[in-house]
Design an enzyme around this catalytic site. Structure first.
Site, mmCIF file in Angstrom:
data_model
loop_
_atom_site.group_PDB
_atom_site.id
_atom_site.type_symbol
_atom_site.label_atom_id
_atom_site.label_comp_id
_atom_site.label_asym_id
_atom_site.label_seq_id
_atom_site.Cartn_x
_atom_site.Cartn_y
_atom_site.Cartn_z
ATOM 1 N N GLU A 36 0.874 -1.172 0.000
ATOM 2 C CA GLU A 36 0.000 0.000 0.000
ATOM 3 C C GLU A 36 0.915 1.228 0.000
ATOM 4 O O GLU A 36 1.811 1.327 0.842
ATOM 5 C CB GLU A 36 -0.881 0.003 1.256
ATOM 6 C CG GLU A 36 -1.821 1.196 1.237
ATOM 7 C CD GLU A 36 -2.723 1.315 2.462
ATOM 8 O OE1 GLU A 36 -2.665 0.443 3.346
ATOM 9 O OE2 GLU A 36 -3.469 2.304 2.507
ATOM 10 N N ARG A 263 5.483 -12.864 9.618
ATOM 11 C CA ARG A 263 6.163 -11.628 9.252
ATOM 12 C C ARG A 263 7.510 -11.537 9.938
ATOM 13 O O ARG A 263 7.758 -12.176 10.953
ATOM 14 C CB ARG A 263 5.292 -10.405 9.528
ATOM 15 C CG ARG A 263 4.748 -10.279 10.926
ATOM 16 C CD ARG A 263 3.649 -9.217 10.977
ATOM 17 N NE ARG A 263 4.163 -7.881 10.717
ATOM 18 C CZ ARG A 263 3.627 -7.041 9.830
ATOM 19 N NH1 ARG A 263 2.597 -7.404 9.116
ATOM 20 N NH2 ARG A 263 4.125 -5.861 9.672
ATOM 21 N N LYS A 273 4.734 0.542 9.141
ATOM 22 C CA LYS A 273 4.750 1.833 8.443
ATOM 23 C C LYS A 273 4.149 2.931 9.306
ATOM 24 O O LYS A 273 4.603 4.064 9.272
ATOM 25 C CB LYS A 273 3.971 1.714 7.127
ATOM 26 C CG LYS A 273 4.855 1.298 5.956
ATOM 27 C CD LYS A 273 4.077 1.378 4.666
ATOM 28 C CE LYS A 273 3.497 0.024 4.343
ATOM 29 N NZ LYS A 273 2.453 0.023 3.352
HETATM 30 P P1 ATP Z 1 2.746 -2.094 7.685
HETATM 31 O O1 ATP Z 1 2.038 -2.640 8.880
HETATM 32 O O2 ATP Z 1 4.170 -1.791 7.920
HETATM 33 O O3 ATP Z 1 2.011 -0.972 7.027
HETATM 34 P P2 ATP Z 1 1.569 -3.724 5.782
HETATM 35 O O4 ATP Z 1 1.496 -5.201 5.793
HETATM 36 O O5 ATP Z 1 0.342 -2.989 6.083
HETATM 37 O O6 ATP Z 1 2.768 -3.291 6.684
HETATM 38 P P3 ATP Z 1 1.657 -3.472 2.985
HETATM 39 O O7 ATP Z 1 2.109 -2.342 2.166
HETATM 40 O O8 ATP Z 1 0.232 -3.831 2.972
HETATM 41 O O9 ATP Z 1 2.138 -3.162 4.443
HETATM 42 O O10 ATP Z 1 2.552 -4.744 2.714
HETATM 43 C C1 ATP Z 1 2.902 -5.225 1.441
HETATM 44 C C2 ATP Z 1 3.312 -6.664 1.583
HETATM 45 O O11 ATP Z 1 4.418 -6.766 2.458
HETATM 46 C C3 ATP Z 1 2.196 -7.494 2.183
HETATM 47 O O12 ATP Z 1 2.091 -8.690 1.445
HETATM 48 C C4 ATP Z 1 2.646 -7.747 3.578
HETATM 49 O O13 ATP Z 1 2.171 -8.959 4.049
HETATM 50 C C5 ATP Z 1 4.166 -7.740 3.439
HETATM 51 N N1 ATP Z 1 4.783 -7.368 4.700
HETATM 52 C C6 ATP Z 1 4.567 -6.247 5.412
HETATM 53 N N2 ATP Z 1 5.267 -6.253 6.561
HETATM 54 C C7 ATP Z 1 5.978 -7.409 6.572
HETATM 55 C C8 ATP Z 1 6.891 -8.019 7.486
HETATM 56 N N3 ATP Z 1 7.229 -7.419 8.632
HETATM 57 N N4 ATP Z 1 7.410 -9.216 7.168
HETATM 58 C C9 ATP Z 1 7.094 -9.807 6.003
HETATM 59 N N5 ATP Z 1 6.237 -9.302 5.105
HETATM 60 C C10 ATP Z 1 5.674 -8.121 5.373
HETATM 61 MG MG MG Z 2 -1.348 -3.062 4.900
#
Ligand code: ATP
Ligand code: MG
Length: 559
Positions: A36, A263, A273
């Site tokens: 995102e 994760r 983020k």
């Molecule tokens: P954040 O909580 O930091 O915003 P998010 O999962 O909401 O992380 P996205 O932009 O939706 O962020 O993530 C893109 C991809 O990266 C998704 O498939 C998510 O599962 C993966 N991802 C995000 N954080 C991690 C992590 N700590 N370890 C492994 N994969 C991750």
């Molecule tokens: Mg997300």
């Protein structure tokens, strides 16, 4: 699995191997990385990128880059371009497969109308608060919304009018009609569309005032793109029944398989983020690419090689077990790579002057130094030797025992790549601070000790005349707690910020060959660590070096 693979195998590879054997997706492997654009990518995303693009590479498949952009208030174009840059820098290529979920808004709308017409979705007028009340809890079932049994015609009409902008934010939702008593809360008539009036979307502008929800958008986008294995993190496991429900009801041409892995959590770092945004917005760091940040752009600026991050992601593996990875594992991947690849150079962080009293005043010798002790192919450089030099203040003591293998009054030490010197006299100012060391050199010791002569210590040095002044930034961990964001004893993770995470030295000297250091190059400053010429601050002749990592793990000793 009998097949030998170069990379260590893991459960997702086993699933793909089984699918390929059974012909489930016609032998295709097509993954996606779906960020995102509401912030910069962090080390956790690096794991997901390496996994998704890595699987595609290994299985001769494809991997799409898709921006999951259904929440325009928090997203923007700056984040879109930063994410693209980071993925590319990590070494992956989406070729012509750059997509946005917003590319599918029209299709998503059409599919939503289909759900309504099948009796699988309805427009609900409950307020946000009522909706929450009706949803029930983990232990109690929810209640049906009074709007659940609207006629299909009325639902179609209301949904069209939602799109046309007739209603205020929050006045109505389009919801899936599933089961308000489901033990899985995600299945209790989840929202499909919400109203967002007056928002400008970074891709679609003002075209839409209703936006689809993540769960609905994600599976449909995967299906449209013909994704085979939709790899995501563990928190989405409870959403998988919903993922499958949508695709079954819509009977999409493809039905990707969602697979969850745990994760990455990295000790002493933040992988959220939202929290990284807080650090940036409250000016607790110098921006998203501050070299202390666990963002990909911060790590790049700090000098972490992309290959070392890929190696790290490989080494930590892919499992379903929640875990927290030690920072030392990342550090050692960085060190191994840099030890192998970075040219050597000399820096004097805290200079004190040395005068070689028996060396001619106007002489400069151009001494040769190897750029890498084991790699001849990395060549040599010239280090000028002159009567006046700098050494590091910490490399001299007036008195010391034999454990101190540096310069001591009346004793000898070798200057790296040069001569053996002896300290004859210490000059101090009125306050007692050492201002100069008067030494003599032995011309017979260039490069090597003469027969039978033992000089234990070797220290680094710089010609006072030819050295160049530089700013050196010594970075340490941004947090002084291994789990800054899960410590329940404090209200706010920023309490755990390490006050000493940045020490700036403004008077350091680097050797002449670094005057033209290319921004982004990482050097091993002998005996001091790995340092990267800063890509933002090295300009107009100013030299700024970021400490990438120390030579050894010093943290364990300090704590
Ligand atoms: P954040 O909580 O930091 O915003 P998010 O999962 O909401 O992380 P996205 O932009 O939706 O962020 O993530 C893109 C991809 O990266 C998704 O498939 C998510 O599962 C993966 N991802 C995000 N954080 C991690 C992590 N700590 N370890 C492994 N994969 C991750
Ligand atoms: Mg997300």
């Amino acid at each position: 699995m009998s097949e030998e693979t170069i990379k260590p195998s893991h459960f997702i590879r086993h699933i793909i191997d089984a699918d390929n054997a059974s012909g489930k997706h016609g032998g295709r492997v097509h993954t996606r990385f779906p960020p995102e654009p509401n912030g910069y990518l962090h080390i956790g995303h690096a794991k997901s990128i390496c996994l998704n693009f890595g699987l595609a590479n290994d299985y001769d498949g494809l991997c799409n880059l898709r921006f999951d952009d259904t929440n325009p208030q928090k997203e923007n174009e700056e984040f879109v371009s930063a994410i693209k840059e980071d993925v590319k820098w990590l070494g992956f290529d989406w070729a012509d497969r750059l997509y946005f979920s917003s590319d599918y808004f029209e299709q998503l709308y059409t599919y939503a109308v289909q759900l309504i017409e099948q009796g699988d979705a309805y427009v609900c007028d409950l307020s946000a608060e009522q909706t929450r009340e009706y949803r029930g809890t983990l232990t109690e079932p929810g209640k049906n919304s009074p709007y659940r049994d609207r006629s299909i015609a009325e639902n179609v009409d209301l949904f069209q009018r939602m799109r046309a902008g007739e209603f205020e934010d929050g006045a109505r939702l389009l919801r899936a009609k599933i089961d308000m008593a489901s033990p899985n809360v995600n299945m209790r008539d989840p929202a499909l569309y919400r109203i967002r009036q007056g928002v400008v979307h970074h891709q679609t502008g003002s075209e839409w005032c209703i936006y689809p929800m993540y769960d609905y958008t994600h599976c449909v986008s995967d299906a449209i793109e013909g994704i085979t294995h939709s790899v995501c993190t563990l928190e989405f496991a409870d959403h998988r029944p919903l993922y499958d429900w949508f695709l079954e009801k819509l009977n999409t041409p493809h039905h990707p398989q969602q697979i969850e892995f745990s994760r990455l959590n990295l000790q002493y770092a933040i992988t959220s983020k939202r929290k990284l945004t807080k650090l940036v917005e409250e000016n607790l760091v110098e921006g998203w690419d501050d070299p202390r940040m666990s963002t990909i752009s911060g790590m790049r600026r700090r000098g972490y090689p992309a290959a070392a991050l890929r190696e790290f992601c490989e080494r930590i593996g892919v499992t379903k077990a929640d875990n927290s990875v030690e920072m030392e594992i990342l550090d050692s991947c960085i060190r191994e790579n840099l030890n192998e690849n970075s040219p050597r150079a000399m820096v004097v962080l805290d200079p004190v002057k040395v005068v070689i009293t028996n060396y001619p005043e106007d002489q400069t010798e151009e001494l040769n130094a190897p750029n890498h002790p084991q790699k001849e192919e990395m060549g040599m450089r010239i280090v000028p030797f002159t009567r006046e030099l700098y050494i590091d203040r910490a490399d001299f003591k007036e008195e010391a025992n034999n454990k101190f293998k540096r310069l001591v009054t009346d004793k000898e030490v070798r200057l790296r790549n040069a001569y053996v010197i002896r300290c004859d006299e210490v000059i101090k100012d009125a306050s007692g601070e050492i201002t100069e060391l008067r030494c003599s050199y032995d011309p017979a010791t260039l490069g090597a000790n003469p027969e039978g002569r033992k000089v234990k210590g070797v220290i680094h040095w710089i010609s006072a005349e030819h050295g160049v002044q530089a700013e050196v930034r010594l970075y340490d961990r941004l947090f002084n707690h291994p789990h800054p964001d899960s410590d329940k004893s404090v209200d706010d993770f920023t309490t755990h910020l390490n006050p000493d995470s940045l020490i700036t030295l403004t008077n350091s000297m680097v050797e002449r060959s670094l005057a033209t250091a290319q921004a982004g190059t990482v050097y091993q400053f002998e005996r001091e660590g790995y340092f990267c010429a800063d890509t933002k601050l090295c300009r107009d002749g100013k030299l700024v070096f970021n400490r990438t990592v120390t030579l050894r793990d010093t943290w364990a000793k300090i704590n």
